[in-house]
Design a protein around this motif. Structure first.
Motif, PDB file in Angstrom:
ATOM      1  N   UNK A   1       5.952  -4.494 -13.934  1.00 41.49           N
ATOM      2  CA  UNK A   1       5.006  -3.227 -12.945  1.00 41.49           C
ATOM      3  C   UNK A   1       6.318  -2.618 -12.072  1.00 41.49           C
ATOM      4  N   UNK A   2       6.260  -1.526 -11.540  1.00 48.84           N
ATOM      5  CA  UNK A   2       7.182  -0.734 -10.673  1.00 48.84           C
ATOM      6  C   UNK A   2       7.085  -1.348  -9.374  1.00 48.84           C
ATOM      7  N   UNK A   3       6.175  -2.069  -9.386  1.00 46.06           N
ATOM      8  CA  UNK A   3       5.875  -1.587  -7.634  1.00 46.06           C
ATOM      9  C   UNK A   3       4.789  -3.186  -6.664  1.00 46.06           C
TER      10      UNK A   3
ATOM     11  N   UNK B   1       5.690   2.400  -0.932  1.00 42.18           N
ATOM     12  CA  UNK B   1       6.572   2.349   0.247  1.00 42.18           C
ATOM     13  C   UNK B   1       8.071   3.436  -0.399  1.00 42.18           C
TER      14      UNK B   1
ATOM     15  N   UNK C   1       0.713   3.898 -13.896  1.00 37.65           N
ATOM     16  CA  UNK C   1       0.356   3.195 -13.080  1.00 37.65           C
ATOM     17  C   UNK C   1      -0.579   4.080 -12.292  1.00 37.65           C
TER      18      UNK C   1
ATOM     19  N   UNK D   1      -9.456   1.811  -1.743  1.00 35.56           N
ATOM     20  CA  UNK D   1     -10.459   1.987  -2.967  1.00 35.56           C
ATOM     21  C   UNK D   1     -11.801   2.524  -2.528  1.00 35.56           C
TER      22      UNK D   1
ATOM     23  N   UNK E   1      -3.773  -4.074  -8.581  1.00 36.25           N
ATOM     24  CA  UNK E   1      -4.339  -3.632  -7.832  1.00 36.25           C
ATOM     25  C   UNK E   1      -5.371  -3.201  -8.795  1.00 36.25           C
ATOM     26  N   UNK E   2      -5.683  -3.487 -10.209  1.00 39.15           N
ATOM     27  CA  UNK E   2      -6.436  -2.517 -10.308  1.00 39.15           C
ATOM     28  C   UNK E   2      -7.339  -3.244 -10.962  1.00 39.15           C
TER      29      UNK E   2
ATOM     30  N   UNK F   1       8.320  -2.248  -2.793  1.00 36.68           N
ATOM     31  CA  UNK F   1       7.270  -1.994  -1.893  1.00 36.68           C
ATOM     32  C   UNK F   1       6.216  -3.123  -2.058  1.00 36.68           C
TER      33      UNK F   1
ATOM     34  N   UNK G   1      -0.371 -15.480 -13.198  1.00 33.53           N
ATOM     35  CA  UNK G   1       0.819 -14.852 -13.724  1.00 33.53           C
ATOM     36  C   UNK G   1       0.847 -13.312 -14.053  1.00 33.53           C
TER      37      UNK G   1
ATOM     38  N   UNK H   1       3.565 -13.174 -10.841  1.00 39.56           N
ATOM     39  CA  UNK H   1       4.490 -14.015 -11.264  1.00 39.56           C
ATOM     40  C   UNK H   1       5.512 -12.528 -11.910  1.00 39.56           C
ATOM     41  N   UNK H   2       4.449 -11.831 -12.731  1.00 41.06           N
ATOM     42  CA  UNK H   2       5.146 -10.465 -13.329  1.00 41.06           C
ATOM     43  C   UNK H   2       5.944  -9.763 -12.121  1.00 41.06           C
TER      44      UNK H   2
ATOM     45  N   UNK I   1       0.837  -7.706  -6.328  1.00 43.57           N
ATOM     46  CA  UNK I   1      -0.092  -8.486  -7.567  1.00 43.57           C
ATOM     47  C   UNK I   1      -0.503  -6.905  -7.888  1.00 43.57           C
TER      48      UNK I   1
ATOM     49  N   UNK J   1       4.363 -15.065 -18.562  1.00 41.43           N
ATOM     50  CA  UNK J   1       4.217 -13.912 -17.350  1.00 41.43           C
ATOM     51  C   UNK J   1       4.610 -12.207 -18.442  1.00 41.43           C
TER      52      UNK J   1
END
Lengths: 551, 324
Positions: B166-168, A245, A258, A222, B173-174, B271, B184, B187-188, B171, A25
């Motif tokens: 990633x920060x939050x 959150x 992000x 979405x 979302x995009x 989150x 994977x 897991x990240x 999984x 990963x």
């Protein structure tokens, strides 16, 4: 013994598997989540996708299931249109309505709908849907939109586009609070739903600029642009609303790309970090208030001089500068926001420690040995309640504690969770149920200031009218002014009445107004720069998502 | 053995009944009410009649004992109820949350147990050396770190500065990932929260293991093993470690039951959709059914964890039964 080793080896093997699963990963790390740089090239063309962080779940985003007035209600309005819409200055403009005519007595509204408006499923939107929406709200259990339409006595339809709404009494706030607020829902989708169960019904069909295509609880919403929107397709094709959150994490996600915007104001100490490219700051007045609420029914706060002294003893400018680094508007004592067109400029904020002491001396409250004044044989001490989850207010309470000590009033701070505090200050959210506190940090959300006439809700002594009079304040003159404001349709006369009440509140101090935090919002401008700041509310409003709305 | 198990089961039944009752009473004993979440934020504008109707709709107008009886009836039918705040069946909410929670807390528990065990054993074996002091210092330092602070630092370094993770969230979302790519990505998303949770919990196992190992290394059978001329490695890994593990196993099994409860602070900062944050929000909203259902599931898991520990102990250490 061997079996034990075997089982522990199994556990260790499990760790190995997990670590193994994580190891590859790390590889995609070289290509982090696509940042907005990728979309920077898009100039005039529609923006493909934009991500806006929200900080809490908002239910299924129907008019009966969204959780918070901000941002949930604003998100819901992207899917559901209203007859009118508030523009950037909070003036109602037609939206689903082509035209709205008010009778001279202010009790009848004639509405003509725009032609050819369609629901997301392609069915035509008619006046029957409007009538149904009003009736369905009244029949249900949800509080929102209900009060402003309580006085509707009849809705008669003319053809498929005309309707006449009759009120039992003139209501000058009707356009702002009802026509620009009641979401119009499709009759053909909702008519089988039991009104008491309206919150549980999942629906996505509206007539607004966006279609809700996904609502994953606590995770993401979405929305897809409605290409057939009656004002034309909106400029951003897809809106994604991830739920983050923690506010700090949300701002970190804005840094990494992000997300491209956040519904919450930038913490004052971070504003400078978001002031340069690729970020931009949108700034404007915020209408959510911070105040010190008295229990006006309990001694010594039931004495006007004591309340005036407290108001004089608190340095509001210092609170705004210390707590929000100046990103706040010092409140004036008459409740109305200083930027409101209804504000009387002669009402100004006060701070005069000598005057505060003189007021207390004047009623015979003399300092005792410990410096705390004694009034009518009782030391002037009180508990000040504040929400434990609001660090800025908690800090405000501490500063106020020091300021009141300087004039001889002893404060102990009690921080409580939201629900526990509300149960003392506003039991069952029903002012007729009384109250059990001395002083409390408090605040009202922005919509209260959007319609300045709502000021009467916080001072009127009739619990059915003064639904927000949590101090139990009682004053015949305030009641009379409130009664007149509620029924006066003439704009100039109404403004004059509101200002008279503003002055009376400033004189009587049923609560001490402290400050309004300014709206300071950060966003990635390269992704989208069409944001509109709606006065008092900020940038997450319908106006930001379609240039023709509110025009 | 049968009597041993039977007695234990009766004990657990009693505890379960008491917790079911407490789960019902405690939320209602808190000041405040779920009204603002039932009616929405503008609850203050409702009339008294409208408020009463709302409470009637969810049965909160009925006397407490009636509510209790109907709660027990629903439970007997396997119905955990309906969340006021989320307007969804509670079973559905929990089924969605528990796997993510276990992924986060379970992995962290395995890692912290494994690391604590290995380093605890080594520290005890090398007692008084630089290795021992250094590892003690490191683990006690980790113990003292506030979870939210460590989480924020990890985000600032690995997500914001290095852009590695990633920060939050749990999984993506995009991008709409599927298959291997999806896992994977999951897991990240786990790396930072699991690391944080592991680091702040590892010292308990480390200290337990170290203390237990020190006691074992000083015992007579170890001396005998050494006296037999066994190699140091054989003494430590074949004789000392397996015996020293017992207290760690207890701690592990108890924590395993707790794993379902999640880790509120870590879930909040990252989150992460876990049970900890879910229950925290339910407390704030006075969401009685959610509190009842959530705490029931947590209680049952803790009880199962305890039960496994109880039942496994005689197998791990036969002396327990013999003493009975």
């Amino acid at each position: 013994m061997d079996r034990r080793i075997a089982s522990w080896l199994a556990v260790l093997a499990g760790i190995g598997i997990v670590v193994g699963a994580c190891a590859p990963a790390a590889a995609p790390a070289a290509t982090p989540a696509p940042t907005s740089a990728a979309t920077a090239a898009a100039t005039k063309a529609p923006v493909a996708s934009m991500r806006i962080a929200i900080l809490a779940d908002e239910g299924t985003l129907t008019p009966f299931s969204y959780k918070f007035g901000y941002p949930g209600q604003q998100m819901m309005y992207l899917t559901y249109d209203t007859l009118m819409v508030l523009d950037a200055d909070n003036t109602p403009k037609p939206l689903l309505a082509k035209e709205v005519k008010t009778s001279s007595d202010g009790a009848t509204y004639d509405v003509t709908l725009r032609s050819g408006v369609k629901w997301h499923d392609g069915r035509p939107l008619t006046n029957a849907d409007v009538k149904f929406s009003f009736e369905f709200i009244t029949a249900g259990t949800r509080a929102a939109f209900r009060t402003p339409i309580r006085t509707v006595t009849s809705i008669t339809l003319a053809g498929t586009e005309g309707l006449q709404i009759k009120l039992s009494a003139p209501n000058p706030s009707f356009a702002v609070r009802a026509l620009a607020a009641v979401p119009i829902i499709p009759k053909h989708i909702w008519e089988g739903v039991e009104p008491a169960k309206q919150g549980e019904f999942k629906a996505t069909v509206g007539s607004g600029p966006y279609k809700l295509v996904e609502a994953t609880p606590d995770t993401v919403y979405r929305m897809q642009a409605n290409a057939d929107y009656h004002l034309g397709a909106p400029p951003v094709n897809e809106l994604i609303w991830p739920v983050i959150k923690d506010q700090n994490t949300a701002f970190q996600a804005l840094r990494t790309g992000e997300v491209h915007a956040i519904i919450r104001e930038v913490p004052p100490e971070q504003i400078s970090q978001f002031s340069a490219a690729p970020f931009k700051i949108a700034r404007g007045p915020g209408f959510a208030s911070t105040m010190l609420q008295f229990n006006d029914t309990r001694a010594p706060w039931n004495r006007k001089e004591v309340r005036q002294a407290v108001d004089q003893a608190i340095d509001k400018k210092k609170l705004a500068d210390t707590l929000l680094l100046g990103n706040a508007t010092v409140a004036t004592p008459g409740f109305i926001h200083p930027n409101s067109p209804f504000h009387d400029p002669s009402v100004t904020a006060r701070f005069d420690v000598a005057r505060a002491k003189a007021l207390l001396d004047g009623i015979g409250a003399r300092p005792g040995a410990d410096g705390i004044r004694v009034l009518d044989g009782k030391p002037m001490t009180a508990a000040l309640l504040t929400y434990s989850n609001n660090p800025i207010r908690l800090r405000a309470a501490e500063l106020i504690q020091g300021m009141l000590k300087d004039v001889g009033i002893g404060i102990t701070i009690r921080s409580l969770d939201t629900n526990a505090l509300d149960a003392l200050v506003w039991p069952e959210f029903d002012v007729s149920k009384g109250r059990d506190y001395d002083l409390s940090m408090w605040g009202w959300s922005a919509p209260v200031q959007v319609d300045a006439a709502r000021v009467l809700e916080f001072v009127h002594s009739d619990t059915k009218i003064g639904t927000g009079n949590i101090g139990g304040y009682k004053n015949a003159q305030a009641d009379e002014l409130g009664n007149q404001i509620a029924v006066t349709a003439d704009e100039a006369k109404r403004k004059s009445l509101i200002q008279q009440l503003e002055k009376l509140i400033a004189e009587e101090v049923p609560f001490t107004m402290l400050y309004f935090q300014d709206g300071v919002f950060a966003y990635r401008a390269e992704t989208y720069d069409g944001w509109v700041f709606q006065k008092g509310l900020g940038i997450i409003t319908k106006l930001s998502f379609h240039p023709a709305i509110g025009k | 053995m049968t009597r041993f198990i039977g007695g234990k089961l009766a004990q657990y039944g009693l505890v379960l009944f008491l917790t079911v009752t407490l789960n019902f009473l405690l939320p209602r004993a808190m000041p405040g009410s779920p009204l603002s979440f039932l009616a929405g934020e503008e609850v203050g504008t409702l009339t008294t009649q409208e408020r009463e109707r709302l409470l009637r709709e969810v049965g909160l107008d009925r006397p407490l004992h009636e509510q209790y009886v109907s709660y027990l009836g629903d439970l007997a039918r396997g119905d955990l109820g309906y969340s006021y705040q989320r307007q969804r069946p509670i079973g559905e909410v929990l089924v969605e949350r528990i796997p993510w929670t276990l992924l986060l807390t379970g992995l962290a528990l395995l890692l912290s147990t494994g690391l604590g065990l290995v380093f605890g054993a080594i520290a005890a074996w090398r007692r008084g050396t630089r290795t021992d002091f250094a590892s003690l210092a490191v683990f006690i330092f980790l113990e003292s770190l506030p979870g939210f602070w460590l989480a924020m630092i990890l985000i600032a370094v690995f997500a914001v500065e290095l852009r590695l993770l990633p920060t939050f969230g749990a999984r993506d979302l995009y991008a709409g990932l599927t298959g291997i790519a999806y896992w994977l990505d999951v897991a990240r998303h786990l790396v930072l929260p699991v690391t944080t949770l592991t680091l702040i919990t590892v010292s308990a196992t480390f200290l337990t293991m170290r203390a237990s190992m020190l006691a074992i290394l000083g015992s007579e059978f170890v001396m005998v093993a050494r006296g037999k001329g066994l190699s140091e490695r054989a003494v430590v890994f074949r004789h000392a470690v397996p015996n020293a593990i017992l207290p760690v196993a207890t701690v592990f099994l108890l924590n395993l039951g707790q794993a379902v409860a999640g880790a509120t602070v870590i879930e909040t900062v990252f989150s992460y959709p876990g049970v900890g944050r879910l229950m925290y929000e339910a407390v704030l909203a006075r969401d009685y059914p959610m509190l009842q259902g959530g705490f029931l599931v947590i209680t049952v898991s803790v009880l199962i964890g305890n039960m496994i520990a109880d039942l496994a102990y005689p197998i791990l250490d036969p002396r327990v039964v013999r003493r009975d």
